[in-house]
Scaffold this active site. Structure first.
Site, PDB file in Angstrom:
ATOM      1  N   HIS A  45      39.398  42.431  44.971  1.00  0.00           N
ATOM      2  CA  HIS A  45      38.360  41.480  44.546  1.00  0.00           C
ATOM      3  C   HIS A  45      38.281  40.356  45.576  1.00  0.00           C
ATOM      4  CE1 HIS A  45      36.312  38.381  42.206  1.00  0.00           C
ATOM      5  NE2 HIS A  45      35.904  39.347  41.402  1.00  0.00           N
TER       6      HIS A  45
ATOM      7  N   TYR B  12      33.150  34.837  29.350  1.00  0.00           N
ATOM      8  CA  TYR B  12      33.324  36.198  28.829  1.00  0.00           C
ATOM      9  C   TYR B  12      32.849  36.376  27.386  1.00  0.00           C
ATOM     10  CZ  TYR B  12      35.466  37.737  33.120  1.00  0.00           C
ATOM     11  OH  TYR B  12      35.665  38.085  34.424  1.00  0.00           O
TER      12      TYR B  12
ATOM     13  N   HIS C 278      30.993  43.895  40.534  1.00  0.00           N
ATOM     14  CA  HIS C 278      30.727  42.845  39.543  1.00  0.00           C
ATOM     15  C   HIS C 278      29.389  42.231  39.916  1.00  0.00           C
ATOM     16  CE1 HIS C 278      35.280  41.752  38.889  1.00  0.00           C
ATOM     17  NE2 HIS C 278      34.970  42.951  38.447  1.00  0.00           N
TER      18      HIS C 278
ATOM     19  N   ASP D 276      29.381  40.322  35.451  1.00  0.00           N
ATOM     20  CA  ASP D 276      30.577  39.479  35.610  1.00  0.00           C
ATOM     21  C   ASP D 276      30.496  38.379  34.566  1.00  0.00           C
ATOM     22  OD1 ASP D 276      32.961  38.795  36.700  1.00  0.00           O
ATOM     23  OD2 ASP D 276      32.229  38.372  38.686  1.00  0.00           O
ATOM     24  N   HIS D 277      30.728  37.167  34.946  1.00  0.00           N
ATOM     25  CA  HIS D 277      30.680  36.086  33.947  1.00  0.00           C
ATOM     26  C   HIS D 277      29.273  35.929  33.390  1.00  0.00           C
ATOM     27  CE1 HIS D 277      33.930  34.241  36.719  1.00  0.00           C
ATOM     28  NE2 HIS D 277      34.347  35.323  36.092  1.00  0.00           N
TER      29      HIS D 277
ATOM     30  N   CYS E  19      31.985  41.785  44.369  1.00  0.00           N
ATOM     31  CA  CYS E  19      31.636  40.774  43.369  1.00  0.00           C
ATOM     32  C   CYS E  19      30.551  39.868  43.951  1.00  0.00           C
ATOM     33  CB  CYS E  19      32.876  39.974  42.978  1.00  0.00           C
ATOM     34  SG  CYS E  19      32.499  38.660  41.803  1.00  0.00           S
TER      35      CYS E  19
HETATM   36  C1  CS2 Z   1      37.167  38.132  37.799  1.00  0.00           C
HETATM   37  C2  CS2 Z   1      38.441  37.829  38.528  1.00  0.00           C
HETATM   38  O1  CS2 Z   1      36.893  36.737  36.023  1.00  0.00           O
HETATM   39  C3  CS2 Z   1      36.609  36.971  37.190  1.00  0.00           C
HETATM   40  O2  CS2 Z   1      35.892  36.337  37.927  1.00  0.00           O
HETATM   41  O3  CS2 Z   1      36.204  38.641  38.636  1.00  0.00           O
HETATM   42  O4  CS2 Z   1      39.240  36.980  37.819  1.00  0.00           O
HETATM   43  C4  CS2 Z   1      39.130  39.118  38.774  1.00  0.00           C
HETATM   44  O5  CS2 Z   1      39.503  39.665  37.561  1.00  0.00           O
HETATM   45  C5  CS2 Z   1      40.357  39.029  39.598  1.00  0.00           C
HETATM   46  O6  CS2 Z   1      40.187  38.210  40.707  1.00  0.00           O
HETATM   47  C6  CS2 Z   1      40.727  40.393  40.036  1.00  0.00           C
HETATM   48  O7  CS2 Z   1      42.019  40.401  40.437  1.00  0.00           O
HETATM   49 MN    MN Z   2      34.167  39.026  39.987  1.00  0.00          MN
END
Ligand code: CS2
Ligand code: MN
Length: 357
Positions: free
Chosen positions: A209, A333, A274, A319-320, A247
């Site tokens: 990531h 989340y 993501h 993602d978020h 991401c």
């Molecule tokens: C995730 C990261 O919540 C998030 O943004 O994309 O926390 C992700 O889970 C970690 O960096 C992966 O190791």
């Molecule tokens: Mn991410």
């Protein structure tokens, strides 16, 4: 493209598997054993429990996020070998239940970093916000900042900012004094050279990531930050099992990163993606917005198009999301905005597919 949704586990998530199953297009959960201390071997019985829960709803468990990497590995300490051996055993255990992708990151000490987890957007919803001037100034004290953010975060912490880490924080910062970017690259290479063959044997793709934000914070080195460095990562060990989690929001907070371009170039080595949008302000601060292209600075339509052009067959997840409709959830989340994000991504995807014929 295979749509997935992150799930923190029974009793650990405000969203249920039943709800996830009802989001159109979702085939699997993205999961982890969140209570397992970093560095431990993930026990088979706990892995099987998740498999059992997910299978009740006919959801796959193909993607794990994250198996976190112990700091001793990132620091290159002699004790790293023990933790690398444990990591290999975890990969083997995950292989036994058919896991296909393991997302991980190599950020020193912290994971994603924001300064406000509930910043108000114009529409009255709240979202994760990063204010440069709070983090990026000479002599910033991370401990003070952590305290401030924790106080306003309604009992949630950012990953990597867990209270049990606070006591060790000073020591960790001292240890990283000897680690510059090149040293971190060396330690990443050492790690990958050992685990990638094990991942290959178990039919698993490792997917790093990107650092979030993709630049150094608190004087700590960060290396997974741009297209050039992703290429360097892929060349450290040239194997299909050495891949990337694309991401969009992490890489995208640096406007120099052209995400569609990165996707078109490295598509074959992106087993997992993501997707989220962010709005970048002129001073470099950024806030997470809805997925819709016109709401943020990233062209999500073009990002999905880049995947579609390459007939992307990997896993993808929103993602978020923002916190909307008074939802009480983990920062970023919740169910609602991420589900809306999925519908937006699938809407773009379906129209692109239709136009192919
Ligand atoms: C995730 C990261 O919540 C998030 O943004 O994309 O926390 C992700 O889970 C970690 O960096 C992966 O190791
Ligand atoms: Mn991410």
């Amino acid at each position: 493209m295979k749509m997935t949704f992150r799930w923190y586990g029974n009793g650990n998530d405000s969203v249920s598997l039943e709800q996830i199953k009802q989001i159109p297009g979702v085939e699997g959960i993205v999961w982890a054993l969140h209570n397992e201390p970093v560095g431990n071997i993930w026990p088979m019985e706990k892995i099987l429990e998740i498999q059992k829960d997910a299978s009740k709803y006919n959801l796959n468990i193909d993607v794990v996020e994250s198996v976190n990497v112990h700091e001793d590995i990132k620091l290159g300490l002699p004790t790293r070998d023990l933790y690398i051996e444990n990591y290999k055993k975890t990969i083997e255990n995950l292989g036994k239940v058919g896991v296909k992708v393991i997302c991980y990151n190599f950020m020193p000490i912290f994971d994603w970093t924001r300064t406000d987890l509930y910043k108000k957007l114009d529409d009255g919803s709240t979202a994760l916000f990063y204010e440069k001037s709070k983090v990026e100034f000479e002599g910033v004290n991370p401990l003070v900042l952590i305290k401030e953010i924790s106080e306003g975060s309604k009992g949630y912490t950012m990953p990597g900012w867990e209270p049990e880490k606070f006591e060790r924080l000073e020591k960790l910062f001292l240890a990283y004094k000897n680690i510059n970017e090149e040293k971190l690259w060396e330690n990443l290479k050492y790690f990958l050279e050992q685990i990638i063959p094990v991942a290959e044997l178990n039919g698993i793709k490792m997917a790093i990531h990107p650092d979030d934000p993709p630049w150094s914070i608190f004087g700590l080195p960060r290396i997974i930050t741009c297209g050039e460095n992703l290429e360097r990562l892929l060349n450290l060990v040239d194997s299909k099992s050495n891949g990337i989690t694309l991401c969009s929001g992490s890489l995208g907070s640096n406007p120099k990163n052209n995400i569609p371009d990165i996707i078109r170039r490295y598509n074959e080595r992106i087993p997992f993606a993501h997707i989220r949008n962010i709005k970048i302000y002129e001073n470099g601060d950024f806030i997470e917005t809805s997925h819709r292209s016109c709401d943020g600075s990233l062209d999500i339509t073009e990002i999905v198009k880049a995947f579609n052009e390459r007939n992307y067959e990997g896993y993808i997840r929103p993602d978020h999301g923002r916190h909307i409709w008074n939802e009480k959830c983990r920062p970023g989340y919740g169910l609602y905005d991420r589900a809306l994000g999925i519908m937006y991504i699938l809407g773009i995807w379906d129209i692109l597919e239709k136009n192919k014929y």
